[in-house]
Design a protein around this motif. Structure first.
Motif, PDB file in Angstrom:
ATOM      1  N   THR A  83      30.533  94.612  30.513  1.00 22.48           N
ATOM      2  CA  THR A  83      29.881  95.601  31.363  1.00 22.48           C
ATOM      3  C   THR A  83      30.642  96.926  31.316  1.00 22.48           C
ATOM      4  OG1 THR A  83      31.152  94.950  33.314  1.00 22.48           O
ATOM      5  CG2 THR A  83      29.086  93.778  32.929  1.00 22.48           C
ATOM      6  N   MET A  90      21.205 103.917  33.791  1.00 27.08           N
ATOM      7  CA  MET A  90      21.240 102.626  33.089  1.00 27.08           C
ATOM      8  C   MET A  90      20.603 101.541  33.933  1.00 27.08           C
ATOM      9  SD  MET A  90      25.022 102.455  31.353  1.00 27.08           S
ATOM     10  CE  MET A  90      25.557 103.632  30.130  1.00 27.08           C
ATOM     11  N   ASN A  91      19.946 100.621  33.260  1.00 25.51           N
ATOM     12  CA  ASN A  91      19.331  99.496  33.949  1.00 25.51           C
ATOM     13  C   ASN A  91      20.426  98.519  34.382  1.00 25.51           C
ATOM     14  OD1 ASN A  91      17.592  97.596  34.910  1.00 25.51           O
ATOM     15  ND2 ASN A  91      16.869  96.912  32.912  1.00 25.51           N
ATOM     16  N   GLY A  92      20.753  98.536  35.671  1.00 19.69           N
ATOM     17  CA  GLY A  92      21.835  97.676  36.159  1.00 19.69           C
ATOM     18  C   GLY A  92      23.064  98.458  36.554  1.00 19.69           C
ATOM     19  N   ALA A 130      25.682  97.147  33.756  1.00 20.96           N
ATOM     20  CA  ALA A 130      24.895  97.036  32.520  1.00 20.96           C
ATOM     21  C   ALA A 130      25.811  96.578  31.391  1.00 20.96           C
ATOM     22  CB  ALA A 130      24.275  98.383  32.168  1.00 20.96           C
ATOM     23  N   TYR A 131      25.289  95.732  30.529  1.00 25.48           N
ATOM     24  CA  TYR A 131      26.089  95.147  29.443  1.00 25.48           C
ATOM     25  C   TYR A 131      26.107  96.078  28.231  1.00 25.48           C
ATOM     26  CZ  TYR A 131      28.266  91.357  26.839  1.00 25.48           C
ATOM     27  OH  TYR A 131      29.155  90.581  26.135  1.00 25.48           O
ATOM     28  N   SER A 144      23.210  93.375  35.542  1.00 24.41           N
ATOM     29  CA  SER A 144      22.116  93.973  34.776  1.00 24.41           C
ATOM     30  C   SER A 144      21.264  92.938  34.067  1.00 24.41           C
ATOM     31  CB  SER A 144      22.733  94.918  33.746  1.00 24.41           C
ATOM     32  OG  SER A 144      21.791  95.270  32.803  1.00 24.41           O
ATOM     33  N   GLU A 202      19.546  94.042  31.692  1.00 17.60           N
ATOM     34  CA  GLU A 202      19.645  94.583  30.350  1.00 17.60           C
ATOM     35  C   GLU A 202      20.682  93.817  29.526  1.00 17.60           C
ATOM     36  OE1 GLU A 202      20.572  98.887  28.231  1.00 17.60           O
ATOM     37  OE2 GLU A 202      20.779  98.660  30.392  1.00 17.60           O
ATOM     38  N   ALA A 203      21.676  93.284  30.221  1.00 18.92           N
ATOM     39  CA  ALA A 203      22.724  92.549  29.518  1.00 18.92           C
ATOM     40  C   ALA A 203      22.131  91.431  28.684  1.00 18.92           C
ATOM     41  CB  ALA A 203      23.722  91.990  30.522  1.00 18.92           C
TER      42      ALA A 203
END
Length: 1465
Positions: free
Chosen positions: A693, A725-727, A731-732, A872, A874-875
């Motif tokens: 992350t 960012m998503n999360g 986010a990852y 996230s 997204e990760a």
């Protein structure tokens, strides 16, 4: 007097030799009474003289069992002997004195042990080193006594004497094991008192898991049943696995091996031996396992001896009960052997797992501590091979070393027992064996040579594979992926050449050793018959049983030698790597200098006020063992005050980055002194980003402080990026930061450094990767801001604003410090590049005002209010979780492997194996017929007739063995070649998104470990499986024909067998897949650490990364431990099942021997054949299912390779053919182009429309992450566009074959790319340009002098281009693009890493050399785009502005005007 005494002791037998063997008197007096007397004296002396130390030790149940129950049982047996002798004497029988002496001394020994075991200091008596050693020798002498007297003993007495020897062995083993445990517990208690560490709950659970089980549970592996119950019903997870015992924790294994290696380095500085370090760490437990192996091997020979006695009993046909005793003993011996066998395997596997985790963590720690200069002795591929292959080969030494002495011992005992059966006829068999020894030795030498060459090629292949995977995006843009894969294939073909040499030599080994038993039987029985002896069933089938015990050692021996050779090579390789000197926090004076001109008082005064002191330092990257040094820094003297802001400037290749690396201790200091005081934070020129992350990357192992974290994000202008960012900050980020822009990577690395709050900040060109506005923000809010204000900051830069703001400027030129002073004095110096390039150089005061206004007006969302627990989504989308199949390995996997090998060769292998087994069974049946006819008076044929038929069977068997061995070698090699080629072809044709979503370590795992399995171990285990299967088939057919009643047992036996194997296989498959999944993070983490080791060392985060790696190893260790336990659970139950078959066949044979029964069970020859065939079922059944399961496990590697043969592929073909000189005009049109990297992510380009006219030069600018590089991704079709279309010269690029399209464009990528090879190959890999043209282009790019200084076009470029600075690499990439001379040239921030003067030169070169070419430039420097025909400004994927730069500049409200005001570059 002597004669009288001898006659008294030995009245009826000679004192030593009775003509054929050692006399009974000698055996009883020397091997019996003498040994007992020594034991009695030793126990008495130690017991009387030893004083008990204060404090009592608690006795556990197991110790009580061994130290009280075993002696009591031994005393009872001895007392029974004495009583029986006494009864005989009372009945008037004469009892010889030597027998009295022996039996009474035996009773005295066990009684004394019982008496002393009651004393308070019994523990110290029996754990005495001398007594423990003597009790290893005593059972060996007992075995010799038993073998010497065996033939003269009755059945019951033979069993009783065997029990006495077994008691000796068990007691000797138990006191040695108790002594080892006592020593280890004492050392651990000392360690615990010295080191008080917090133990978490999980570690506590791990420790308790092994101790809560009963001894019976441990013997039967009951602990694994819970895991197997889960395995049948569901897909296993890591939570379902067995917990590790305390001594198998990777950290304790690491500490143990490391301390032994460090001791070895101290004792033997010049040439420390890694093998010796392993011996010191695990030598004693390994020796004790050897004792257990001796016992196990000895029990293995009880079977043939009992078989001999049983067949002789059947030949006599008496109705005595001895037959039933012998039949049951045969079964019980098999049961006992199964327990010893599985316990030996279990403890050996535990030892191997400890050693493996120790080696892995020691290699990893070495990589963390070894500096870059020292590491340059080894290639990346070589270091990765240390972890993936050499570690495994060294661990396999545990198997090979014991087998190396155990197999000859087994062969020796078998030969002695053969001598007892057939006298000197067995010498003919020995002659065959001796003749093969020099042949095998010669083959072994050839195998060693081939293995060493193969390993070198394997290292090179893995390095090339890693290079291909790392730079796949750039290679695809160049259209070079097929070129690189062809180079990789050349290396692979060299590797396969050496592999095939090794495999065919192995095949010869297999042939020689597999054919030996058949030749042995022919020559032995032939000579025995020709000597005039009568062959009988007992002799023949005892010999056959002994031949069967010979087969396994003889077949295994070549593999053992190969394993030892591999292990020796690997331990040497690892020792060489681990012997390298390690990185030191402070670089000291070298041997040839003593800080001239500095007294101790002066040094102390300077060090007190200065943050960094460099005095007369000469540094180089070259290895310390090279004679000629390639100097990078020459006579550098520099003093940097504490709290100062220092700008290091100079042209590309002047030594700026090397200066930072020398301060970090990454270079060899040949002369002078480098000293730094305080902690260091480092941001490299190419930012190192972790897979994890955003928060993980910033914290870097430190505790989370919300306030400081928020301030850091704001200072680095990351808060806005993260909010999008998503999360958020959870986010990852993919491997090497694939899913974030170059600017975001640089700011993330800077945020990590700031958050750590070190005393010294080393910043290598951090401002070049970001646009002008962000660079300005970072300079005034981060570098000059409150978070770094009091610290020493060393910044390598070309940024004029940063140079103007510096307290001290250091000018570098060709490795020397040319000038040091303030920025105010710099303008009059020789560094002309400092003068501004455009009219937008505003005063610092105005800039600061603008920055503060921008900071106030721009809405920044506070990260403190965000939920820190939100992970996230997204990760999961960006980095896909590694897939693992469920259920059994599908039949298609086996079919695919057979197809890779070739169906014709598969048929040949199967036929040759079946016919080979048929010839072996025919050989045995013919022997059975010979025995029966020879025993009767109706002999029709001469001995020569029987021998000729036997000889024919032998020749056929040998020929078919040869065919099978070579066809298997050929098929395995063919499959290995096809799997690699297919896998590489599919990977090279995969889209870039696949590589963005899949860590390189995961792909590399397929191409290293999995491919090694397919190359080497899979054909080997398949060969064993086939041999076991046809062997079992042959036995089942022969037993069913010879003993009809065996068919009654066949159905229930098959039912139990199928249930067991189903229960086991469902779990073993899951465990194997978990094993592969748990292995990938180890290699991914290792690869990642190799890239960022200098950053880790600078931050002093070695312990954090070692702890993370240890957690990965812990998961791998846990999976492997569960795997081993499960396989031994099965092995034990199968062997017990096989023991029941032996008992059944033997009992049926005894029942059939009664004359009065109406049914005949066959002739003595057939009964003997049945019994000799039933005996090897024990090992063959276990071996069959083990090899079947192992094959299924190894097939998982093929399954994993096939997974990557089914990945998405680029649309390579097109309907539009291109001319060689296309595009003619270079007109590029984007029509309504929308691009997304993933369906769930926001669009990187939104409905973009623009046209680039013929020969126009267009610049693309915007904030980091605005979508600038996405324009090039769309043009090069790296990512397919969602909507719209792109035309080049009126042709839709979607209709053009993608590889052909890319070769018609030139590109200079954002990250400069040089591969390992010559400079000429890097510039012109297809060799289409002559040297004159290449030198001309290098001159235009102002890099000719640097290449000439390095050694010309043929100089070898190191991996990743480390021979040159980042700026030089960028210029070489530009030269490569100009050399290609296409109509369209794309530049992706190509001046980001070069100084301002060089940037100006590049700009002029592009303007003059690229006239008539269409040029698309992504730029952060406004000066790069001012002279262009058109510019495009992007914001969040939307084209917000376009036009002529000079026109837009006049418009004060235009976005470009805002960019220009913020820039002084």
């Amino acid at each position: 007097m002597d004669d009288f005494f001898m006659n008294l002791i030995c009245p009826s037998s000679p004192s030593v030799w009775d003509g054929n063997r050692l006399s009974e008197c000698f055996n009883n007096m020397v091997l019996g009474f003498g040994v007992n007397a020594i034991t009695l004296v030793m126990i008495s002396i130690i017991g009387i003289t030893h004083r008990s130390p204060p404090g009592s030790r608690r006795i556990n149940m197991l110790e009580r069992l061994f130290l009280h129950f075993l002696p009591a049982f031994g005393a009872c047996l001895s007392l029974l002997d004495v009583v029986l002798i006494l009864i005989k004497a009372l009945h008037g029988d004469f009892i010889v004195h030597h027998e009295w002496f022996f039996k009474c001394s035996q009773f005295a020994v066990w009684t004394s042990i019982l008496l002393f075991s009651k004393s308070s200091n019994y523990h110290y008596i029996f754990c005495n080193l001398i007594l423990c050693f003597w009790w290893i020798v005593k059972p060996i002498l007992g075995i010799i006594y038993l073998l010497a007297t065996l033939s003269s003993l009755g059945i019951l007495r033979c069993l009783k004497e065997s029990c006495v020897v077994l008691l000796d062995i068990m007691f000797g083993l138990s006191i040695n094991i108790i002594r080892i445990k006592r020593a280890s517990s004492r050392s651990s208690s000392i360690e615990e008192s010295l080191l008080s560490t917090d133990k978490d709950l999980e570690e506590g659970c791990h420790r308790d898991s092994g101790n809560s089980q009963s001894y019976w549970d441990l013997m039967t592996f009951k602990s694994i049943t819970s895991v197997m119950n889960h395995g049948v019903t569901k897909q296993l997870d890591f939570e379902d696995l067995l917990r590790l015992p305390a001594d198998m924790d990777p950290l304790s294994c690491h500490n143990r091996l490391l301390s032994c290696w460090q001791d070895q380095q101290i004792k033997n500085c010049s040439n420390p031996s890694f093998f010796r370090a392993i011996c010191y760490a695990y030598g004693w437990p390994y020796v004790c396992l050897g004792l257990l192996k001796v016992l196990n091997d000895c029990i293995g020979f009880a079977g043939p001896l009992l078989l001999n006695k049983l067949i002789r009993f059947l030949q006599q046909g008496s109705g005595h009960l001895d037959g039933y005793v012998l039949a049951m003993s045969l079964g019980l011996t098999s049961v006992l052997k199964s327990f010893f066998d599985t316990q030996y395997s279990f403890h050996l596997s535990k030892l191997k797992l400890k050693l493996r985790s120790g080696i892995m963590t020691v290699i990893y720690q070495k990589c963390l501590h070894i500096n870059l200069a020292e590491r340059s002795k080894f290639s990346e591929g070589e270091i990765q091979t240390f972890m993936s292959i050499d570690a495994d080969r060294t661990v396999n030494l545990c198997n090979s070393f014991h087998d190396f002495w155990s197999l000859p011992l087994q062969i020796g005992v078998a030969l002695y027992l053969l001598y007892v059966q057939v006298k000197f006829a067995f010498v003919s068999g020995i002659a065959i064996t001796i003749l093969l020894i020099p042949v095998n030795k010669w083959i072994s030498k050839l195998i060693l040579s081939a293995t060493e060459k193969m390993m070198k090629q394997k290292d090179e292949r893995i390095r090339r594979t890693d290079e291909l995977l790392t730079y796949i995006r750039t290679l695809k843009m160049y259209g070079w992926e097929l070129l690189f894969s062809s180079w990789l294939m050349e290396t692979r073909s060299s590797e396969v050449t050496h592999l095939s040499t090794r495999k065919y030599l192995d095949a010869w080994c297999v042939f020689f050793w597999a054919a030996t038993p058949a030749l042995f039987s022919l020559f032995t029985f032939g000579l025995f018959a020709l000597m005039g002896h009568q062959l009988d069933a007992a002799t023949v089938f005892t010999c056959l049983a002994l031949f069967n015990t010979l087969i396994s050692p003889l077949n295994s021996f070549p593999w053992v030698i190969n394993g030892l050779i591999d292990a020796v090579i690997s331990t040497r390789r690892l020792g060489r790597f681990l012997s390298c000197s390690e990185h030191k926090c402070e670089v000291e004076l070298t041997a040839d200098s003593s800080s001239p001109g500095l007294s101790n008082e002066q040094s102390a005064a300077i060090f007190k006020d200065m943050s960094i002191v460099i005095h007369d330092a000469c540094c180089a990257w070259s290895c310390s063992n090279e004679k000629e040094w390639n100097m990078v820094l020459n006579d550098v003297t520099l003093e940097l005050p504490k709290g100062s802001f220092v700008a290091v400037i100079g042209e590309i290749g002047s030594g700026k980055s090397s200066l930072l690396n020398s301060i970090l201790g990454e270079m060899h200091v040949l002369h002078g002194l480098i000293h730094s005081s305080g902690s260091i934070a480092y941001v490299p020129q190419v930012p190192w980003i972790l897979s994890g992350t955003v928060r993980d990357n910033i914290l870097f192992g430190k505790n989370y402080d919300p306030r400081r974290y928020s301030d850091t994000l704001q200072a680095c202008a990351l808060d806005v990026d993260i909010s999008l960012m998503n999360g958020g900050d959870m986010a990852y980020i993919g491997e090497k930061g694939v899913n974030i822009s170059g600017g975001q990577r640089a700011r993330l690395a800077l945020a990590r450094a700031i958050y750590h709050g070190s005393d010294i900040f080393m910043l290598d060109d951090v401002l070049s990767a970001v646009d002008a506005q962000v660079a300005q923000w970072i300079l005034y809010n981060a570098i000059l801001g409150p978070l770094m204000k009091q610290c020493t900051r060393v910044l390598c830069t070309h940024n004029v604003q940063a140079i103007s703001s510096a307290d001290l400027v250091v000018l570098m030129e060709k490795g020397h410090v040319k000038w040091v002073g303030s920025s105010a004095d710099l303008s009059v110096s020789s560094y002309s590049a400092f003068s501004p390039l455009n009219e937008f150089d505003t005063s610092l005061h105005i800039q600061r005002q603008e920055c503060s206004m921008a900071a106030n007006t721009e809405g920044k969302q506070s990260l403190l209010e965000k939920s820190t627990t939100h992970v996230s989504e997204e990760a999961e989308e960006i980095i896909e979780v590694e897939l693992r199949k469920e259920g059994r390995v599908e039949l298609t996997v086996y079919k695919n492997y057979a197809a890779f090998s070739g169906w014709s060769i598969t048929v040949v292998i199967c036929l040759s194996a079946i016919l080979m087994q048929a010839s072996r069974n025919g050989n045995d049946l013919w022997l059975s017929y010979w025995v029966d006819t020879a025993g009767s008076s109706q002999t029709e044929y001469s001995i020569s007739f029987y021998l000729v038929i036997l000889f024919i069977f032998c020749i056929i068997n040998s020929f078919l063995t040869l065919v099978r061995a070579f066809s298997f070698a050929f098929g395995g090699l063919r499959a290995a070649v096809k799997v690699h080629n297919s896998l590489l072809h599919k990977l090279v044709s995969a889209p870039v998104q696949f590589f963005d979503q899949t860590p390189a370590g995961r792909i590399l795992n397929r191409l290293s470990s999995d491919l090694y399995t397919i190359d080497d171990s899979l054909p080997f285990i398949l060969n064993i499986l086939l041999a076991n299967f046809v062997g079992l088939l042959g036995i089942a057919i022969v037993l069913s024909c010879v003993q009809v009643f065996f068919l009654l047992l066949l159905l229930p036996f098959w039912y139990i067998y199928s249930k067991l194997q189903f229960f086991y296989r469902s779990t073993s498959r899951e465990l194997r897949r978990l094993d592969s999944v748990s292995r990938s993070p180890i290699y991914a983490s290792f690869t990642e650490t190799l890239d960022g080791s200098s950053t880790i060392r600078a931050f002093k985060s070695e312990d954090f990364f070692l702890a993370t790696f240890t957690r990965h190893v812990l998961m791998y260790q846990q999976t492997s431990y569960s795997e081993v336990t499960a396989s031994l659970w099965l092995s034990l139950r199968l062997q017990l099942l096989a023991a029941s078959i032996i008992s059944f066949v033997a009992l049926m044979a005894v029942i059939g021997s009664h004359r009065g029964l109406p049914i005949s069970f066959g002739t003595p020859g057939l009964v003997g054949l049945a019994l000799s065939y039933a005996a090897p079922i024990v090992s063959l059944l276990g071996s069959f299912l083990t090899s079947f399961t192992e094959t299924e496990k190894e097939m998982v590697s093929v399954e994993r390779a096939l997974q990557y043969m089914d990945i998405p592929q680029e649309e390579l073909h097109g309907c539009q053919a291109l001319n060689s000189d296309w595009p003619h005009q270079g007109v590029i049109e984007f029509h309504n182009v929308t691009l997304r990297y993933l369906p769930s992510l926001p669009a990187a380009l939104c409905d973009i429309n623009f046209t680039v006219g013929e020969g126009m030069q267009v610049g693309i600018i915007g904030r980091t992450g605005a979508g600038k590089s996405s324009v090039l991704n769309a043009l090069f079709r790296l990512t397919p566009i969602c909507t719209g279309y792109i035309l080049v010269d009126g042709i839709n690029i979607a209709d053009v074959p993608v590889r052909e399209l890319r070769t018609h464009f030139s590109v200079v990528p954002q990250s400069p790319f040089l591969f390992e090879g010559s400079v000429r190959d890097n510039l012109d890999p297809f060799r289409v340009s002559n040297d004159f043209k290449i030198w001309k282009v290098l001159e235009k790019c102002h890099v000719k002098d640097d290449v000439e200084a390095a050694g010309g076009l043929d100089i070898h470029v190191k991996g990743a281009g480390t021979s040159f600075s980042v700026g030089q690499r960028q210029l070489l990439c530009l030269a490569r693009a100009l050399l290609k001379s296409t109509k369209v040239l794309c530049l992706d921030e190509c001046t980001a890493s070069v100084d301002t003067q060089t940037a100006s030169v590049i700009q002029n070169a592009i303007s003059t050399e690229c006239r008539g070419m269409t040029v698309i430039t992504i730029a952060h420097r406004i000066s790069m785009v001012l002279s262009m025909d058109n510019i495009l400004i992007l914001d969040r994927g939307i084209l917000v502005e376009q036009g002529n730069p000079q026109v837009l500049l006049q418009d004060k409200f235009s976005r470009f005007s805002g960019f220009a005001k913020a820039s002084t570059m």
